[in-house]
Design an enzyme around this catalytic site. Structure first.
Site, PDB file in Angstrom:
ATOM      1  N   SER A 115      13.744 -12.367   5.127  1.00 36.35           N
ATOM      2  CA  SER A 115      14.869 -12.108   4.456  1.00 36.35           C
ATOM      3  C   SER A 115      14.755 -13.022   3.235  1.00 36.35           C
ATOM      4  CB  SER A 115      15.920 -12.004   5.558  1.00 36.35           C
ATOM      5  OG  SER A 115      16.657 -10.893   4.345  1.00 36.35           O
TER       6      SER A 115
ATOM      7  N   HIS B 277      26.113 -21.287  -1.903  1.00 34.59           N
ATOM      8  CA  HIS B 277      26.816 -21.286  -3.260  1.00 34.59           C
ATOM      9  C   HIS B 277      27.571 -22.271  -3.268  1.00 34.59           C
ATOM     10  CE1 HIS B 277      25.315 -17.305  -3.792  1.00 34.59           C
ATOM     11  NE2 HIS B 277      25.525 -16.690  -2.406  1.00 34.59           N
TER      12      HIS B 277
ATOM     13  N   CYS C  17      14.986 -11.767   9.992  1.00 35.97           N
ATOM     14  CA  CYS C  17      14.521  -9.756  10.535  1.00 35.97           C
ATOM     15  C   CYS C  17      13.527 -10.396  12.139  1.00 35.97           C
ATOM     16  CB  CYS C  17      13.463  -9.208   9.748  1.00 35.97           C
ATOM     17  SG  CYS C  17      12.380  -9.491   9.351  1.00 35.97           S
TER      18      CYS C  17
END
Length: 95
Positions: free
Chosen positions: A59, A64, A79
């Protein structure tokens, strides 16, 4: 096979925002957790701020930064539960 996703999101208080150190820290944590990094992209904002995304075969992981607020935000989606669990152990050990 049943489709499942394990997700973690969190804010990290920080005073240092060395983009290379942040990248290396999470690169190491992802690899030691067993994730396969397919691609990496990042962007340095002017006058400040950094965003990075690791595309994983399992995934993705993103960062940020918000230097003006002395924090950054991370997000992991996986996953595969074992790798997610490994990440959480490795991350907590490096926090």
């Amino acid at each position: 096979m049943e489709a499942n996703m394990w997700n973690y999101t969190g804010w990290i208080d920080a005073t240092e925002f060395d983009n290379q150190s942040i990248k290396q820290k999470f690169d190491d944590i992802l690899k030691s957790s067993g994730f396969t990094i397919l691609n990496f992209v990042d962007h340095i904002f002017q006058p400040q701020g950094y965003t990075a995304l690791w595309l994983l075969s399992e995934s993705h992981f993103a960062i940020h930064t918000f230097p003006e607020e002395n924090k950054y935000y991370i997000e992991l989606s996986s996953c595969i539960q074992d790798k997610y669990d490994n990440f959480m152990k490795n991350y907590e050990g490096n926090a």
